[in-house]
Design a protein around this motif. Structure first.
Motif, short mmCIF file in Angstrom:
data_model
loop_
_atom_site.label_atom_id
_atom_site.label_comp_id
_atom_site.label_asym_id
_atom_site.label_seq_id
_atom_site.Cartn_x
_atom_site.Cartn_y
_atom_site.Cartn_z
N GLY A 226 0.77 -1.23 0.00
CA GLY A 226 0.00 0.00 0.00
C GLY A 226 0.80 1.28 0.00
O GLY A 226 0.23 2.37 -0.20
N GLU A 227 2.12 1.21 0.18
CA GLU A 227 2.92 2.43 0.29
C GLU A 227 2.94 3.23 -1.01
O GLU A 227 3.04 4.45 -0.98
N LEU A 230 -0.30 5.21 -0.96
CA LEU A 230 -0.29 6.16 0.16
C LEU A 230 0.63 7.34 -0.13
O LEU A 230 0.29 8.50 0.17
N GLU A 234 -0.60 11.17 -0.37
CA GLU A 234 -0.02 12.13 0.58
C GLU A 234 0.60 13.31 -0.14
O GLU A 234 0.45 14.47 0.29
N HIS A 253 -7.35 13.36 2.50
CA HIS A 253 -6.97 12.78 3.80
C HIS A 253 -7.90 11.62 4.16
O HIS A 253 -7.45 10.60 4.69
N TRP A 256 -6.80 8.79 2.14
CA TRP A 256 -5.54 8.25 2.69
C TRP A 256 -5.82 7.33 3.88
O TRP A 256 -5.22 6.26 4.00
N GLN A 257 -6.74 7.74 4.74
CA GLN A 257 -7.09 6.91 5.89
C GLN A 257 -7.73 5.59 5.46
O GLN A 257 -7.47 4.54 6.05
N VAL A 259 -7.19 3.97 2.57
CA VAL A 259 -6.13 3.13 2.01
C VAL A 259 -5.24 2.59 3.13
O VAL A 259 -4.82 1.42 3.08
N LYS A 260 -4.98 3.41 4.13
CA LYS A 260 -4.16 2.96 5.26
C LYS A 260 -4.83 1.81 6.00
O LYS A 260 -4.16 0.87 6.43
N ALA A 263 -4.37 -1.30 3.86
CA ALA A 263 -3.00 -1.79 3.94
C ALA A 263 -2.73 -2.47 5.28
O ALA A 263 -1.92 -3.40 5.36
#
Length: 454
Positions: A226-227, A230, A234, A253, A256-257, A259-260, A263
Motif C-alpha cells: 500500500g505504500e 499512500l 499524501e 486525507h 488516505w485513511q 487506504v491505510k 494496507a
C-alpha cells in the motif's frame, strides 16, 4: 522423497541399564527417536519439553507385572523391550522443536508423511495472474514455480486473504471474474461493472493500455503493501493544502485513511514469496557448560528456513527505550565490547564486538541457505511452520522476527537487542526520579565529627 538429517546424540539401549543410560539424557526440550533392532522397524519419533522424563516414561519397567516378571496389559505405552537405540537433539524453543521434528520426520518417512504427522497445510496467498491478457487477482494455496514472484503471503487463513483481496480491489477497477475473457461489445458484463468497480474489459469499455496500467497499479500496491498509493495520495494532499484547497485536502486525507486501513489488513510478513527475507530469534539450547546467554538465529529466505546458529549476547544489554528519563544515555541500549583481563601467552587477544559476531552468524546462515536446492513441497511446509508460529497471539508467541531492510541489509543492532530480550528477558521499567525532592535534599555536613551511637 526423503532428506538428510542426523540427530546430535545417540546411544545404544539395554533394558538392564535403562537408569544408567537415561541419566546421560539431558533434562530439557528436544526431539528424540526410539529405534528397534531391525533397520526396517519404524522409529518412535516425537518432541517433548523434557527429554529424560519422557524417555523414562516410555522405557522404565512397567508398573504392573505378573509372577514371572512379564508386563500386564496397561493403557500406558511402554517400549522398553522393543528399543535398541535412542537418539535425540536438544532444542531451545518450541519453534526449533517443530522445525527439527519436521526435518527428522521428512528424513525418516518423506515429505508427505511428515506433513500429515505435523498437520501442516499450505498457507493461503494472493496470486496475481499477470500472464493473462487481462490480469486478475485470486486467493490460492497452491505454489507454482513460474508464478512464485506474483504470490503474496502467507496469510493466517483463507478468510483473511479474501478480505484483504476484496478490500484492496475496492480501491481499483480490476476485474474479479474467473472466466477466460473473449471481449466483445455485447458481453452481458457483471454487477461490478454496473457499480463502476471494474473497467469492463469484457465489453471493450477500456483499451488494453488502460487495463494494463490499472493492473500495474494493483501490483505496485501489493508489492509495497500500500505504500505506493499512500505516497501518491499524501503528495497530492500536501499540494492541495499548500494551494489553500482545504476541501480537496480533507477529501484526500479521508481517502488516505481508507487506504491505510486496507494496507493494515496485511501483516508485515505478507510479501512476494521470493522476497521473504527475515531473521527469527529464539532462545538457544543450553550447552554442557551451562552457558545460557546465547540466542538461536534462524534465517528465512525464499520460503525456506535454515538454522539455528548460536549468537552470544555477551556485551549486549537491553534497556527499555521509553523510560521516565527521556532521551538520557541511560535509557539507550548498550553495546559493550568484552575486554579480557589477561592476555594468553602475553599475546594480544582480540574479542569481537556484538555487531561483528551478529554479521558473522548472518553470513553463515546466508551460505547455508545458498547451498540448498529449493523444493516446492519443502517450501510449503516451512511456510506452514512459519505461519503457525507468526500468527499466534502476541502474548503466546515466543521469540522475535526482524525483516531485511529495503536496501537488502539487516538491522544488526535491532537483532542484537531482540536477542538480548529473548535471552535475558524484557527489561523492567526504570523507577521514577523525584527531581523536585532531589532539589530540596540537604546533604549532611561531613566536616563535623560524628557523634557516637548510644
Amino acid at each position: 522423497m526423503k532428506v538428510s538429517f542426523h540427530f546430535e546424540q545417540g546411544v545404544a539401549f539395554e533394558p538392564g541399564r535403562a537408569q544408567e543410560i537415561l541419566r546421560g539424557v539431558p533434562e530439557g526440550p528436544g526431539v528424540f527417536a526410539l529405534r528397534g533392532a531391525r533397520a526396517e522397524d519404524e522409529p518412535y519419533l516425537t518432541r517433548t519439553a523434557n527429554l529424560r522424563r519422557r524417555m523414562a516414561r516410555l522405557l522404565s519397567p512397567p508398573d504392573a507385572v505378573d509372577d514371572e516378571g512379564r508386563a500386564l496389559l496397561s493403557k500406558r505405552l511402554n517400549l522398553r523391550e522393543r528399543v535398541a537405540r535412542i537418539e535425540w537433539t536438544v532444542t531451545g524453543s518450541a519453534f526449533e522443536s517443530n522445525l527439527v521434528l519436521y526435518c527428522a520426520a521428512a528424513a525418516e518417512f518423506g515429505y508427505e508423511t511428515a506433513r500429515k504427522r505435523l498437520r501442516l497445510h499450505t498457507p493461503f496467498f494472493l496470486r496475481m495472474a499477470m500472464e493473462n491478457a487481462h490480469p486478475r487477482v485470486y486467493v490460492t494455496n497452491k505454489l507454482s514455480k513460474h508464478g512464485l514472484a506474483l504470490m503474496y503471503g502467507p496469510f493466517p487463513s483463507r478468510a483473511a486473504a479474501e478480505r484483504y483481496c476484496d478490500e484492496a480491489l475496492n480501491l481499483f477497477k480490476l476485474r474479479r471474474c474467473y472466466e477466460d475473457l473473449q471481449p466483445y461489445p455485447e458481453h452481458p458484463g457483471c454487477v461490478y461493472g454496473e457499480m463502476n468497480k471494474c473497467l469492463r474489459p469484457c465489453q471493450q469499455a477500456c483499451s488494453a493500455e488502460e487495463y494494463a496500467a490499472e493492473a500495474a497499479a494493483v501490483k505496485a500496491f501489493f508489492d509495497t503493501r500500500g505504500e505506493s498509493m499512500l505516497a501518491a495520495i499524501e503528495a497530492e494532499r500536501e499540494r492541495a493544502s499548500a494551494e489553500m484547497e482545504f476541501e480537496k485536502a480533507a477529501a484526500l486525507h479521508a481517502q488516505w485513511q481508507k487506504v491505510k486501513a486496507v494496507a493494515g489488513l496485511a501483516e508485515e510478513l505478507v510479501r512476494p514469496v521470493p522476497e521473504l527475507r527475515a531473521v527469527i530469534v529464539q532462545r538457544a539450547s543450553k550447552t554442557e557448560s551451562g552457558h545460557a546467554e546465547e540466542a538461536a538465529i534462524f534465517l528465512l529466505r525464499g520460503g525456506c528456513v535454515v538454522g539455528p546458529e548460536r549468537l552470544s549476547t555477551l556485551g549486549v544489554r537491553a534497556v527499555r527505550e521509553q523510560t521516565s528519563v527521556g532521551s538520557s544515555l541511560f535509557a539507550q541500549p548498550l553495546m559493550l565490547q568484552a575486554v579480557p583481563l589477561e592476555a594468553a601467552d602475553e599475546e594480544e587477544v582480540v574479542v569481537d564486538s556484538p555487531e561483528v559476531r551478529a554479521e558473522r552468524v548472518l553470513g553463515l546462515l546466508e551460505e547455508r541457505v545458498g547451498e540448498r536446492r529449493g523444493d516446492l513441497a519443502e517450501m510449503s511446509d516451512h511456510l506452514s511452520l512459519l505461519r503457525r508460529w507468526y500468527y499466534r497471539p502476541e502474548k503466546s508467541r515466543v521469540g522475535e522476527i526482524f525483516f531485511a531492510k529495503d536496501d537488502g541489509g539487516w538491522p544488526v543492532r535491532r537483532i542484537l537487542r531482540g536477542a538480548a530480550r529473548v535471552v535475558i528477558g524484557e527489561p523492567g521499567v526504570m523507577a521514577e526520579v523525584d527531581r523536585e525532592g532531589a532539589k530540596m535534599f540537604v546533604p549532611p555536613d561531613l566536616s563535623s565529627p560524628l557523634e557516637p551511637a548510644n
